[in-house]
Motif scaffolding. Structure first.
Motif, mmCIF file in Angstrom:
data_model
loop_
_atom_site.group_PDB
_atom_site.id
_atom_site.type_symbol
_atom_site.label_atom_id
_atom_site.label_comp_id
_atom_site.label_asym_id
_atom_site.label_seq_id
_atom_site.Cartn_x
_atom_site.Cartn_y
_atom_site.Cartn_z
ATOM 1 N N VAL A 206 0.830 -1.400 -4.412
ATOM 2 C CA VAL A 206 1.960 -0.729 -4.710
ATOM 3 C C VAL A 206 2.232 0.319 -4.228
ATOM 4 C CG1 VAL A 206 2.847 -3.254 -6.252
ATOM 5 C CG2 VAL A 206 1.665 -1.133 -7.096
ATOM 6 N N ILE A 207 2.915 1.044 -4.174
ATOM 7 C CA ILE A 207 2.998 2.562 -3.874
ATOM 8 C C ILE A 207 3.943 2.906 -5.082
ATOM 9 C CG2 ILE A 207 3.891 4.373 -2.693
ATOM 10 C CD1 ILE A 207 4.069 2.219 -0.188
ATOM 11 N N ASP A 212 1.442 7.241 -5.009
ATOM 12 C CA ASP A 212 0.414 7.036 -4.421
ATOM 13 C C ASP A 212 0.506 5.253 -4.562
ATOM 14 O OD1 ASP A 212 -0.604 9.375 -5.565
ATOM 15 O OD2 ASP A 212 -0.125 8.945 -7.535
ATOM 16 N N THR A 213 -0.569 5.310 -3.466
ATOM 17 C CA THR A 213 -0.932 3.331 -3.396
ATOM 18 C C THR A 213 -1.966 2.737 -4.511
ATOM 19 O OG1 THR A 213 -0.596 4.008 -0.584
ATOM 20 C CG2 THR A 213 -1.444 1.903 -1.886
ATOM 21 N N VAL A 214 -1.769 2.137 -4.860
ATOM 22 C CA VAL A 214 -2.698 1.310 -6.127
ATOM 23 C C VAL A 214 -3.112 0.202 -5.777
ATOM 24 C CG1 VAL A 214 -3.253 1.664 -7.982
ATOM 25 C CG2 VAL A 214 -0.639 2.070 -6.989
ATOM 26 N N HIS A 215 -4.373 -0.633 -5.769
ATOM 27 C CA HIS A 215 -4.839 -1.909 -4.924
ATOM 28 C C HIS A 215 -4.587 -2.779 -7.087
ATOM 29 C CE1 HIS A 215 -4.653 -1.358 -1.390
ATOM 30 N NE2 HIS A 215 -5.643 0.117 -0.868
ATOM 31 N N VAL A 216 -4.400 -3.800 -7.304
ATOM 32 C CA VAL A 216 -4.405 -4.145 -7.874
ATOM 33 C C VAL A 216 -4.696 -5.448 -8.599
ATOM 34 C CG1 VAL A 216 -2.784 -4.962 -10.962
ATOM 35 C CG2 VAL A 216 -1.700 -3.278 -9.373
#
Lengths: 571, 188
Positions: A206-207, A212-216
């Motif tokens: 998600v942005i 910031d781009t985050v990987h969850v």
């Protein structure tokens, strides 16, 4: 009274309030009496039929041990193979690679033995297949094995002269279907409704609001967390365990998880009382354990709420206490409570980073694991306590000049030798392990290894020593928590703690089962005026004294070099 | 040994099907009926998913409520705590630096008013919350940058504050992402 303290008091009372009826229920299960979970019986019959097992065939103590060791060897190879080749197995949406042989050795042993020390991070070091089909599977069966071993000892105490100590497979299966699975199910469902993920979907990207781009990382975590707490396993789905906001989403979830940590260990103490019809003995054991537990808990909560004096020195305020390594939704008191409950039992999950806690908490947590019998693990904790009982009976028998007897059996030299060896094994493994690590670190800090010893520690001075002492205490207590600053994923630590974990699991099961088996074969002596009463407060004090003397004398010097020195020097 | 080998293998397979196959599938099925359908609960702003409610995000711009410092830089696939010991001199220097930074950006706040949570990192490195006090000391800054009355910012804190369980157990907390979405929604 403030709501953080109130939360802790509620958790304790709720846990005891649930443990007593649960103990009664467990006793009924193993006595074969009617319970409301009897609808599981057809499932159990199916399991026995498919496995070709006759659950009514009685075993003696040696046959029990053979069955347990055989199946453990099979589980170990299965796990080792899966962990190394997990990159090629299904259910790997995040494309995580296989483990190195030394890491797989450590992980397989660690989960097989109910320890759950994790030198990897759940997000990147394992796959959904190995999490669910190896690690979570072991969380069930290792706890069930512990209960089965305890039942052998308890059964040996119940019957008059006998060789027939029940059936290992029957104990194993019933522990799963009647105790662990239903309770884990309840916890998992509560967690799911509080925000813990349950689906098999992989990482999401998600942005964020700020761009910031985050990987969850996600996954079917709720199911595993249920058994991780109920089985005193402690190995989390995510790397930061129950500090992770998906693994432990809010204070309600935290209460449920924390109650689960201590529930079965205490219920088993009461189960012993109901099963043997010796309720007073159960209360004496519970009382001794509780005194030990409280004497670690209260200083720890005070220290964490009070805050870090070194931070106070910087001129800011600490309204929530010491917050480094802690989560706002739990607060300092519930973090300290978790820290002590997870170490008095052999659970080892964490909801805050122990490495950043006050040295007073460190003393409590390490001492809990060094004693390893206040509440203890599922089944095995009681076995450790049993060893202390045998020693206390023998010593007090000598002191007052009465024959040392326990439950109508004479305690003689052979049993005493086994008990002493088991009691001494634990300090031996911890202190030798820590010494070897310190020796290597001091003499060969820059030896040509992939991870140089000089890079092991995350903190200097006394605290650095504590990191090593904690790691070996945790390994030998089959606890699994850690001072996570220690760089543990390398050959020295993977192999060193793996070996300690292995020895510290199987010898302390074999010892008490052997003692119990030998005692069960002896002539039964009815209680008389010459018998030393074991279900009295006086005897409780005696057990407590034996535990403190054995533990304090062995461990006090090591604790002095670590957390005690840090406590005295922190300003 | 042989007497035990075959039953051991068979019972292992049977229990694998039950415990690792069926049990998590049933939980996943029940999970379909939970908020987030078992995939995790998300937060949307202007029709776009801007994050997970339970996963903290990095907020460093002055117009937003700042999250706590994070040893993992809020990487939600590699959460971590700092694991710094309380007496570590390098760690204490780092905290001192965070205090200085906070004071530069919040000139009206006195040193003694800064709660420790704003200059210490959480255990997970993904802490989604602040205490109401931790949000409160940031009001003056946000109100000034966004040109809002302080009362309006304080109302956002109050609206998003979750009290103790049943009003009795545990601390109060306020979700940083939800507050920041509420702040952006004021702009419309």
């Amino acid at each position: 009274m403030n709501t953080e303290i109130l939360g802790v008091i509620f958790m304790y009372l709720a846990m005891v309030g649930l443990a007593i009826p649960l103990g009664k229920y467990i006793a009924k299960v193993f006595k074969g009496e009617k319970t409301w979970l009897d609808f599981m019986a057809p499932l159990e019959r199916l399991i026995y039929k498919l496995s070709g097992i006759d659950p009514t065939r009685e075993m003696n103590w040696k046959q029990h041990l053979k069955a347990m060791l055989t199946i453990s060897v099979i589980w170990l190879f299965y796990a080792f193979f899966c962990l190394i080749f997990q990159g090629h197995l299904p259910l790997n949406p995040d494309h995580n690679p296989g483990q190195t042989p030394d890491l797989a050795f450590n992980t397989a042993l660690s989960f097989l033995t109910n320890t759950n020390m994790q030198d990897y991070s759940g997000e990147s070091g394992v796959t959904y297949y190995t999490q669910v089909f190896v690690l979570m599977f072991f969380q069930f069966v290792s706890a069930a094995t512990g209960i089965a071993a305890m039942m052998v000892v308890v059964k040996a105490m119940k019957d008059k002269v006998t060789d027939k100590l029940g059936n290992f497979w029957d104990f194993l299966v019933k522990s799963v279907t009647r105790i662990l699975l239903p309770l884990s199910f309840v916890v998992a469902v509560i967690l799911a409704f509080n925000g813990t993920p349950t689906s098999y979907k992989g990482k999401d990207t998600v942005i964020g609001l700020q761009g910031d781009t985050v990987h969850v990382s996600r996954g079917p975590a709720a199911a595993m967390i249920g058994i991780k707490q109920m089985g005193t396993n402690g190995g989390g789905w995510f790397g930061t365990n129950s500090a992770h906001p998906l693994e432990n989403p809010n204070y309600l979830a935290n209460m449920v998880e924390n109650i689960s940590i201590v529930l079965i260990p205490i219920a088993l103490v009461f189960a012993l009382g109901y099963y043997l019809n010796k309720k007073k003995l159960a209360w004496v054991i519970f009382g001794v354990m509780t005194v030990g537990f409280m004497s670690m808990l209260i200083p720890s909560i005070r220290a964490e709420i009070g805050g870090n004096p070194a931070i106070a020195h910087l001129g800011i305020s600490q309204p929530g206490g010491s917050m480094e390594g802690k989560e706002v939704r739990f607060g300092a008191a519930a973090s300290a409570y978790w820290g002590i409950t997870t170490t008095v039992t052999s659970n080892g999950s964490v909801n805050a980073m122990h490495d950043s806690m006050m040295p007073i908490s460190g003393i409590g947590q390490m001492f809990d694991m060094m004693i390893n019998a206040f509440y203890g693990g599922v089944g095995v904790g009681y076995l450790n306590f049993y060893v202390f009982i045998i020693i206390a009976v023998f010593i007090s028998g000598l002191m007052v000049g009465r024959t040392p007897e326990f439950m109508g059996r004479k305690i003689e030299a052979r049993e005493m030798k086994i008990a002493s060896l088991i009691a001494l094994l634990h300090p031996f493994l911890i202190l030798v392990g820590t010494s070897v690590a310190s020796w290597v670190l001091v003499n060969y800090p820059n030896i040509n290894w992939a991870t140089k010893p000089s890079a092991w520690l995350n903190n200097p001075g006394f605290h650095g020593f504590s990191e090593m002492l904690y790691q070996f205490s945790s390994a030998s207590a089959n606890n699994g928590s850690g001072y996570a600053g220690l760089t543990a994923n390398n050959i020295f630590w993977n192999f060193g703690t793996g070996l300690v974990i292995f020895l510290a699991r199987f010898l302390p099961i074999i010892g008490p089962v052997a003692i119990a088996g030998i005692l069960a074969n002896k002539k039964f002596i009815p209680e008389s005026a010459g018998t030393l009463k074991t279900d009295t407060v006086t005897f409780g004090i005696m057990i407590f004294a034996v535990i403190i003397i054995v533990a304090a004398l062995s461990f006090f010097p090591a604790l002095t070099l670590g957390p005690i020195a840090e406590h005295v020097s922190i300003k | 040994m042989k007497t035990y080998l075959l039953p051991s293998i068979k019972i292992t397979v049977v229990l694998l099907v039950l415990l690792s196959g069926l049990y998590p599938l049933v939980i996943a099925g029940i999970g379909k009926f939970t908020p987030g359908q078992g995939d995790g609960v998300t937060v949307t702003y202007k029709g776009r998913v801007v994050g997970y409610a339970n996963i903290g995000q990095k907020f460093t711009k002055d117009q937003y409520f700042w999250s706590r410092p994070s040893a993992a830089n809020y990487q939600a696939d590699a959460g971590a705590g700092s694991n710094k010991g309380p007496s570590n001199p390098d760690y204490l220097k780092g905290v001192e630096k965070l205090i200085d930074t906070f004071m530069v950006h919040n000139p009206t706040v006195k040193r003694g008013e800064i709660p420790a949570e704003l200059v210490t990192s959480s255990g997970s490195g993904l802490d989604p919350d602040l205490s109401p006090a931790g949000a409160g000391v940031q009001v003056a800054r946000i109100a000034k940058v966004r040109n809002l009355p302080a009362a309006q910012v304080e109302k956002i804190i109050a609206d998003n504050t979750e009290g103790p369980v049943l009003g009795l157990f545990g601390p109060s907390k306020v979700n940083v992402l939800k507050m920041n979405v509420a702040l952006d929604e004021l702009k419309k």
